[in-house]
Design a protein around this motif. Structure first.
Motif, PDB file in Angstrom:
ATOM      1  N   GLY A 103     140.135  58.634  90.127  1.00  0.00           N
ATOM      2  CA  GLY A 103     141.140  59.575  89.651  1.00  0.00           C
ATOM      3  C   GLY A 103     141.632  59.347  88.234  1.00  0.00           C
ATOM      4  N   LEU A 104     140.961  58.467  87.473  1.00  0.00           N
ATOM      5  CA  LEU A 104     141.405  58.128  86.122  1.00  0.00           C
ATOM      6  C   LEU A 104     140.589  58.868  85.069  1.00  0.00           C
ATOM      7  N   THR A 105     141.217  59.160  83.957  1.00  0.00           N
ATOM      8  CA  THR A 105     140.459  59.554  82.773  1.00  0.00           C
ATOM      9  C   THR A 105     139.956  58.284  82.084  1.00  0.00           C
ATOM     10  N   VAL A 106     139.086  58.439  81.118  1.00  0.00           N
ATOM     11  CA  VAL A 106     138.576  57.276  80.388  1.00  0.00           C
ATOM     12  C   VAL A 106     139.718  56.535  79.695  1.00  0.00           C
ATOM     13  N   GLY A 107     140.651  57.278  79.119  1.00  0.00           N
ATOM     14  CA  GLY A 107     141.781  56.645  78.440  1.00  0.00           C
ATOM     15  C   GLY A 107     142.650  55.864  79.402  1.00  0.00           C
ATOM     16  N   GLU A 108     142.907  56.431  80.569  1.00  0.00           N
ATOM     17  CA  GLU A 108     143.701  55.728  81.576  1.00  0.00           C
ATOM     18  C   GLU A 108     142.973  54.480  82.063  1.00  0.00           C
ATOM     19  N   ALA A 109     141.646  54.598  82.234  1.00  0.00           N
ATOM     20  CA  ALA A 109     140.858  53.435  82.649  1.00  0.00           C
ATOM     21  C   ALA A 109     140.953  52.327  81.605  1.00  0.00           C
ATOM     22  N   ALA A 110     140.893  52.694  80.321  1.00  0.00           N
ATOM     23  CA  ALA A 110     140.968  51.688  79.259  1.00  0.00           C
ATOM     24  C   ALA A 110     142.319  50.964  79.285  1.00  0.00           C
ATOM     25  N   LEU A 111     143.393  51.694  79.505  1.00  0.00           N
ATOM     26  CA  LEU A 111     144.710  51.062  79.575  1.00  0.00           C
ATOM     27  C   LEU A 111     144.809  50.145  80.799  1.00  0.00           C
ATOM     28  N   PHE A 112     144.233  50.576  81.901  1.00  0.00           N
ATOM     29  CA  PHE A 112     144.208  49.731  83.101  1.00  0.00           C
ATOM     30  C   PHE A 112     143.387  48.467  82.851  1.00  0.00           C
ATOM     31  N   PHE A 113     142.236  48.630  82.199  1.00  0.00           N
ATOM     32  CA  PHE A 113     141.396  47.460  81.898  1.00  0.00           C
ATOM     33  C   PHE A 113     142.151  46.469  81.015  1.00  0.00           C
ATOM     34  N   ALA A 114     142.852  46.985  80.000  1.00  0.00           N
ATOM     35  CA  ALA A 114     143.592  46.105  79.090  1.00  0.00           C
ATOM     36  C   ALA A 114     144.657  45.321  79.855  1.00  0.00           C
ATOM     37  N   ALA A 115     145.356  45.988  80.776  1.00  0.00           N
ATOM     38  CA  ALA A 115     146.385  45.307  81.566  1.00  0.00           C
ATOM     39  C   ALA A 115     145.757  44.270  82.496  1.00  0.00           C
ATOM     40  N   THR A 116     144.612  44.604  83.078  1.00  0.00           N
ATOM     41  CA  THR A 116     143.914  43.670  83.967  1.00  0.00           C
ATOM     42  C   THR A 116     143.479  42.427  83.212  1.00  0.00           C
ATOM     43  N   LEU A 117     142.904  42.618  82.026  1.00  0.00           N
ATOM     44  CA  LEU A 117     142.433  41.485  81.227  1.00  0.00           C
ATOM     45  C   LEU A 117     143.612  40.646  80.735  1.00  0.00           C
ATOM     46  N   ALA A 118     144.718  41.296  80.380  1.00  0.00           N
ATOM     47  CA  ALA A 118     145.885  40.561  79.898  1.00  0.00           C
ATOM     48  C   ALA A 118     146.468  39.685  80.999  1.00  0.00           C
ATOM     49  N   SER A 119     146.482  40.187  82.226  1.00  0.00           N
ATOM     50  CA  SER A 119     147.037  39.400  83.330  1.00  0.00           C
ATOM     51  C   SER A 119     146.135  38.226  83.692  1.00  0.00           C
ATOM     52  N   ALA A 120     144.838  38.355  83.387  1.00  0.00           N
ATOM     53  CA  ALA A 120     143.906  37.273  83.691  1.00  0.00           C
ATOM     54  C   ALA A 120     143.830  36.234  82.575  1.00  0.00           C
ATOM     55  N   ASN A 121     144.363  36.572  81.406  1.00  0.00           N
ATOM     56  CA  ASN A 121     144.281  35.652  80.263  1.00  0.00           C
ATOM     57  C   ASN A 121     145.601  35.693  79.503  1.00  0.00           C
ATOM     58  N   THR A 122     146.607  35.058  80.074  1.00  0.00           N
ATOM     59  CA  THR A 122     147.955  35.125  79.503  1.00  0.00           C
ATOM     60  C   THR A 122     148.120  34.260  78.259  1.00  0.00           C
TER      61      THR A 122
END
Length: 304
Positions: A103-122
């Motif tokens: 249900g995501l657009t590419v832009g929404e997916a990119a923002l989700f990916f950035a948040a996922t990566l940030a939480s994994a590498n604080t």
């Protein structure tokens, strides 16, 4: 290679490892992302973006990301299927906990990916990701309702309808049946030499026959036909040059796409003659046995 029109270097980043991607990103100020996704988690192009962002998140001086957003051809309301189990089924068909129909657009997916990566590498700052937002798009829109021309993201998704069909029928790739590659309507033609076209199409159109212990349900009102018997000979790929009996999805419905996929797999398995002709087999994609179906589903639960 060097693009002759602009003189700019062109590098492929598809299916490259983190070190190769970091080398490609080195020295860049910004990455402009402009791709047409198809709304199904296992479609690999959006995970190339994830891999690029993952490589950038480990750099001392990462580039910024600017994503030119595009409509999700399946709309932005329905979310279906299990979340990807990253502990067992992460692959190029999914690298984060995303459902089959996301249900995501590419832009929404990119923002989700950035948040996922940030939480994994604080220990490192979050990536700078911005999105050039869509104008006039509504989450209820399928692609045909946008009025935009469909530009095939790959040869096997030639129409917007094929992108809808793909979300339901792509699981056939992980079986011994043909998903229609090698025909002009991939993912809308499903079949194999071991099927009876009439029985298969009837099962897909009308559902499984009623249990002997239960009275048949009252007839449903007539509805537009979605599946019809079909015969085809793929010109390449699975069952190349062999006559396949099966069914054609003539009017893809966007309702319950994951459920449609499960129903399709159940019909293939129950109607194969001999029964051993149906098997989980991803050998055409270099992943024999059950590996591919588990990665596609994001969990062993679908197969089990």
């Amino acid at each position: 290679y060097i693009d002759p029109a602009t003189g700019i270097w062109v590098h492929s980043v598809y299916r490259k490892d983190t070190a190769e991607l970091a080398h490609t990103l080195s020295g860049l100020d910004i990455v402009l992302v402009d791709i047409q996704d198809v709304g199904t988690r296992l479609y690999t192009f959006v995970w190339t973006l994830f891999s690029l962002m993952q490589a950038a998140s480990r750099m001392q001086s990462p580039p910024s990301f600017l994503v030119a957003d595009r409509p999700n051809p399946l709309g932005g309301l329905a979310v279906e299927g299990p979340l990807l189990n990253t502990s067992c089924c992460a692959s190029r068909y999914g690298l984060a906990a995303v459902p089959h129909r996301h249900g995501l657009t590419v832009g929404e997916a990119a923002l989700f990916f950035a948040a996922t990566l940030a939480s994994a590498n604080t220990s490192r700052p979050a990536l700078n990701v911005s999105v050039a937002r869509l104008s006039h798009w509504r989450r209820s829109y399928l692609f045909r309702q946008t009025g935009l021309p469909w530009l095939p993201p790959s040869p096997n998704l030639p129409t917007a309808d094929s992108a809808i069909a793909y979300a339901a029928t792509v699981f056939v790739e992980a079986t011994t049946a043909s998903e229609g590659r090698g025909t002009t309507t991939p993912f809308q033609l499903i079949g194999a030499p071991f099927l009876n076209a009439s029985r298969f199409a009837s099962r897909l159109e009308n559902g499984a026959p009623p249990s002997p212990s239960k009275p048949p349900a009252p007839p449903a009102p007539p509805s537009p036909r979605h599946w019809r018997p079909a015969f085809f000979i793929p010109t390449w790929f699975k069952w190349n040059g062999s006559a396949c009996a099966g069914a054609e999805l003539v009017r893809p419905s966007s309702v319950g796409l994951f459920r449609q996929g499960v129903h399709l797999l159940a019909a293939l398995r129950s109607l194969a003659q001999p029964p051993s002709a149906f098997a989980w087999d991803g050998a055409w994609f270099g992943q024999p046995g059950t590996v591919l179906i588990d990665r596609y589903a994001g969990t062993p639960r679908l197969r089990e």
